[in-house]
Enzyme design. Sequence first.
Site, PDB file in Angstrom:
ATOM      1  N   MET A  94       0.775  -1.138  -0.115  1.00  0.00           N
ATOM      2  CA  MET A  94      -0.001  -0.152   0.217  1.00  0.00           C
ATOM      3  C   MET A  94       0.918   1.355  -0.027  1.00  0.00           C
ATOM      4  O   MET A  94       0.412   2.246   0.576  1.00  0.00           O
ATOM      5  CB  MET A  94      -1.012  -0.112   1.037  1.00  0.00           C
ATOM      6  CG  MET A  94      -2.010  -1.017   1.206  1.00  0.00           C
ATOM      7  SD  MET A  94      -2.629  -1.312  -0.335  1.00  0.00           S
ATOM      8  CE  MET A  94      -3.891   0.033  -0.381  1.00  0.00           C
ATOM      9  N   HIS A 113      -3.417  -5.487  -9.775  1.00  0.00           N
ATOM     10  CA  HIS A 113      -4.533  -4.119  -9.540  1.00  0.00           C
ATOM     11  C   HIS A 113      -6.000  -4.930  -9.798  1.00  0.00           C
ATOM     12  O   HIS A 113      -5.979  -5.549 -10.831  1.00  0.00           O
ATOM     13  CB  HIS A 113      -4.127  -3.033 -10.450  1.00  0.00           C
ATOM     14  CG  HIS A 113      -5.351  -1.920 -10.308  1.00  0.00           C
ATOM     15  ND1 HIS A 113      -5.150  -1.165  -9.340  1.00  0.00           N
ATOM     16  CD2 HIS A 113      -6.323  -1.729 -11.115  1.00  0.00           C
ATOM     17  CE1 HIS A 113      -6.108  -0.198  -9.155  1.00  0.00           C
ATOM     18  NE2 HIS A 113      -6.658  -0.619 -10.395  1.00  0.00           N
ATOM     19  N   ASP A 145       5.504   1.864 -13.162  1.00  0.00           N
ATOM     20  CA  ASP A 145       6.420   3.132 -13.566  1.00  0.00           C
ATOM     21  C   ASP A 145       6.009   4.328 -12.380  1.00  0.00           C
ATOM     22  O   ASP A 145       5.746   4.001 -11.319  1.00  0.00           O
ATOM     23  CB  ASP A 145       6.022   3.521 -15.047  1.00  0.00           C
ATOM     24  CG  ASP A 145       4.547   3.936 -15.184  1.00  0.00           C
ATOM     25  OD1 ASP A 145       3.713   4.037 -14.095  1.00  0.00           O
ATOM     26  OD2 ASP A 145       4.148   4.056 -16.432  1.00  0.00           O
ATOM     27  N   ALA A 146       6.391   5.707 -12.795  1.00  0.00           N
ATOM     28  CA  ALA A 146       6.362   6.583 -12.167  1.00  0.00           C
ATOM     29  C   ALA A 146       5.108   7.205 -11.805  1.00  0.00           C
ATOM     30  O   ALA A 146       4.617   8.051 -10.641  1.00  0.00           O
ATOM     31  CB  ALA A 146       7.055   7.811 -12.627  1.00  0.00           C
ATOM     32  N   GLY A 147       4.042   6.608 -12.620  1.00  0.00           N
ATOM     33  CA  GLY A 147       2.555   6.897 -12.248  1.00  0.00           C
ATOM     34  C   GLY A 147       1.802   6.285 -11.437  1.00  0.00           C
ATOM     35  O   GLY A 147       2.536   5.032 -10.776  1.00  0.00           O
ATOM     36  N   ASP A 149      -0.671   3.066 -11.282  1.00  0.00           N
ATOM     37  CA  ASP A 149      -1.518   1.988 -12.147  1.00  0.00           C
ATOM     38  C   ASP A 149      -1.435   2.515 -13.443  1.00  0.00           C
ATOM     39  O   ASP A 149      -2.127   2.360 -14.259  1.00  0.00           O
ATOM     40  CB  ASP A 149      -2.714   2.108 -11.654  1.00  0.00           C
ATOM     41  CG  ASP A 149      -2.813   1.591 -10.159  1.00  0.00           C
ATOM     42  OD1 ASP A 149      -1.847   0.538  -9.891  1.00  0.00           O
ATOM     43  OD2 ASP A 149      -3.829   1.803  -9.415  1.00  0.00           O
TER      44      ASP A 149
END
Length: 212
Positions: A94, A113, A145-147, A149
């Site tokens: 989390m 996810h 990645d950096a985002g 999901d």
Amino acid sequence: MSVVVLASGSGTLLQALIDHFHPAHHGPTQAPVRICGVGSDRECLALHRAEAAGIPTFVVPYLPGTTNRSEWNQHLRTALGRFAPDLVVSAGFMRILGPEVLADYAGRIINTHPALLPAFPGAHAVADALDYGVKVTGSTVHLIDAGVDTGPILAQRAVPVYETDRVDVLHERIKTVERELLVHTLQAIAEHGITLDGRKARIPDNVTKPSR
């Protein structure tokens, strides 16, 4: 393939991996995936599951409102580095991983996810799907990645949504699929690797369905 699993909760995804890849089922040199460590941001049942299976554990505590996120990511990076894993698996973890960790494991961190991304990203995916009125949702395994999901998708499987579903009922149905999908995606990665072409991720000769 050596793997560190990150988890924050009950560890049912972790248990599915332990059950499938434990050396007792394959022999110590034949298991395609070796779980070399399990980490968390808190004390949780997942750590006890790992310890019961003889897997080393570690905790990098995160206290909302007091923990510096960048420093926490540096500590997590150091903890992961002690295991030098081929792959990191976020299985019900989390916390959002920062650039400090992503820099060392670019293209080598996967996440599950409970929705068919890019639909319903974020922490409330199951409730969001129900509120939207979709008839089908599912589970996604993707690279981090950096985002949030937003990473390239490795595998997906659909789950029907029924008129009588509540969030908890639907989530349990998704979790059943999610456990199978993660196990078989990891096995496919161990056997065939991952190829990336921009946003498109592919596991050559990918077999993400349960074996018969």
